[in-house]
Scaffold this motif. Sequence first.
Motif, PDB file in Angstrom:
ATOM      1  N   LEU A 150      33.431  39.715  32.680  1.00 20.67           N
ATOM      2  CA  LEU A 150      33.318  39.732  34.142  1.00 20.67           C
ATOM      3  C   LEU A 150      34.527  39.018  34.733  1.00 20.67           C
ATOM      4  CD1 LEU A 150      32.468  36.565  34.238  1.00 20.67           C
ATOM      5  CD2 LEU A 150      30.138  37.405  34.266  1.00 20.67           C
ATOM      6  N   VAL A 151      34.531  38.862  36.043  1.00 22.58           N
ATOM      7  CA  VAL A 151      35.573  38.055  36.686  1.00 22.58           C
ATOM      8  C   VAL A 151      35.214  36.598  36.470  1.00 22.58           C
ATOM      9  CG1 VAL A 151      36.705  37.444  38.851  1.00 22.58           C
ATOM     10  CG2 VAL A 151      36.061  39.818  38.414  1.00 22.58           C
ATOM     11  N   GLN A 191      31.347  46.560  36.149  1.00 24.27           N
ATOM     12  CA  GLN A 191      32.526  46.237  35.353  1.00 24.27           C
ATOM     13  C   GLN A 191      32.883  47.460  34.506  1.00 24.27           C
ATOM     14  OE1 GLN A 191      33.537  43.137  35.969  1.00 24.27           O
ATOM     15  NE2 GLN A 191      31.644  42.305  36.813  1.00 24.27           N
ATOM     16  N   ASP A 192      34.071  47.415  33.935  1.00 21.27           N
ATOM     17  CA  ASP A 192      34.445  48.358  32.888  1.00 21.27           C
ATOM     18  C   ASP A 192      35.477  47.686  31.989  1.00 21.27           C
ATOM     19  OD1 ASP A 192      36.842  48.419  34.288  1.00 21.27           O
ATOM     20  OD2 ASP A 192      36.599  50.475  35.011  1.00 21.27           O
ATOM     21  N   CYS A 194      48.870  43.740  36.196  1.00 18.44           N
ATOM     22  CA  CYS A 194      47.533  44.156  36.652  1.00 18.44           C
ATOM     23  C   CYS A 194      47.582  45.525  37.326  1.00 18.44           C
ATOM     24  CB  CYS A 194      46.925  43.114  37.584  1.00 18.44           C
ATOM     25  SG  CYS A 194      46.326  41.642  36.712  1.00 18.44           S
ATOM     26  N   ASN A 195      48.373  46.420  36.753  1.00 13.83           N
ATOM     27  CA  ASN A 195      48.473  47.791  37.251  1.00 13.83           C
ATOM     28  C   ASN A 195      47.661  48.694  36.336  1.00 13.83           C
ATOM     29  OD1 ASN A 195      49.162  50.361  38.037  1.00 13.83           O
ATOM     30  ND2 ASN A 195      51.377  49.993  38.088  1.00 13.83           N
ATOM     31  N   THR A 196      46.547  49.206  36.836  1.00 12.85           N
ATOM     32  CA  THR A 196      45.661  50.027  35.999  1.00 12.85           C
ATOM     33  C   THR A 196      45.676  51.505  36.401  1.00 12.85           C
ATOM     34  OG1 THR A 196      43.780  49.460  37.430  1.00 12.85           O
ATOM     35  CG2 THR A 196      44.145  48.096  35.464  1.00 12.85           C
ATOM     36  N   TYR A 208      38.407  47.748  38.063  1.00 12.80           N
ATOM     37  CA  TYR A 208      37.801  47.431  39.357  1.00 12.80           C
ATOM     38  C   TYR A 208      38.778  46.607  40.198  1.00 12.80           C
ATOM     39  CZ  TYR A 208      33.125  49.208  38.302  1.00 12.80           C
ATOM     40  OH  TYR A 208      32.061  50.019  38.019  1.00 12.80           O
ATOM     41  N   SER A 209      38.725  46.795  41.490  1.00 11.35           N
ATOM     42  CA  SER A 209      39.687  46.203  42.404  1.00 11.35           C
ATOM     43  C   SER A 209      39.791  44.687  42.244  1.00 11.35           C
ATOM     44  CB  SER A 209      39.298  46.538  43.853  1.00 11.35           C
ATOM     45  OG  SER A 209      40.186  45.919  44.775  1.00 11.35           O
ATOM     46  N   ARG A 210      41.010  44.233  41.971  1.00  7.22           N
ATOM     47  CA  ARG A 210      41.405  42.825  41.900  1.00  7.22           C
ATOM     48  C   ARG A 210      40.730  42.038  40.771  1.00  7.22           C
ATOM     49  NH1 ARG A 210      44.502  41.505  46.126  1.00  7.22           N
ATOM     50  NH2 ARG A 210      44.209  39.273  45.870  1.00  7.22           N
TER      51      ARG A 210
END
Length: 309
Positions: free
Chosen positions: A159-160, A192-193, A205-207, A235-237
């Motif tokens: 997770l974050v 999440q993924d 952090c470029n996905t 997921y964003s940020r």
Amino acid sequence: MAKMCVAIAAVLAAAALLQTSAAQTVHVVGDGLGWLVPPGGKIAYETWADMQTFVVGDVLVFNFTTGEQDVARVTKEAFDSCNSTSPIFLDTTGPFNYTLDAAGEYYFIGTMDRHCYFGQKLAINVSASAGPTPSPQAPTPTPPRGPMTYIVGDDLGWLVPPGGPIAYEAWAYKKTFLVGDVLVFNFKNETQDVAVVTEAAYDSCNTTNTIAVYTTSPVKYNLIAAGEYFFTSTYSRHCIFGQKLAINVTASSSATPPSSTTTPTPSGSSAPSPTAGGPSAPIPESSAPARAVLGFSSTLLLIALAFVH
């Protein structure tokens, strides 16, 4: 003659004081994490302390928000049992600076609520001096082992993380990942993924371009080749806030696990690089401060001798 002895003694004392000041190191506990209940439990501060060298005269800086955290120095028994009833000292105002004034073991905990039980505790060992660097010894071969399954983040899951990327850096620190091992990512579906990415994508952090993306928990990822692996989330940020993991996989159990501060070698765009990384060579410390102290001491000695005569 007596005046000369006094003058020389004064010079030597001043030189010793200057040398001590030059050698003092300030350690910010947890670095960017600060002093709080760490994500993933006590391993965060254990890992941080393992990467430091503490010497008499050094200073610990505990960064925390007043009213939300505190710091207590306690005995080993109190540290082990998280007993804060009779601390050696307690400070409630952050940030707090603590000078390590003697060699030995030091134990610190947070006394609020169950903070200590959840990992807000730090144990360090302080040496009298830095001492000479020991000569390198041949590594002891590690006995072969079978494949292992690692739960990424242990109880924290995927997770974050609160506190940023140090959570997964601490989790991976000193673990040895071998070909055939399995990573398990536990997370809540649709929140999440797991994205497998290149080193460049990991760093930025470029996905937008990923090697693979897995969306159903638990994700079991087989480490099928030696090299570096980079994981994050699309997921964003999430990546920017620390949901990212970099590991180095070696081909045999006799290899030394890489340091968490190792600079990764470039990976290919289609698959993890087959080249296993290694720890960077240490940067030698400058001897300029020592020379400056010696020169200043000589100047003081000459002045003292001139004064006597």
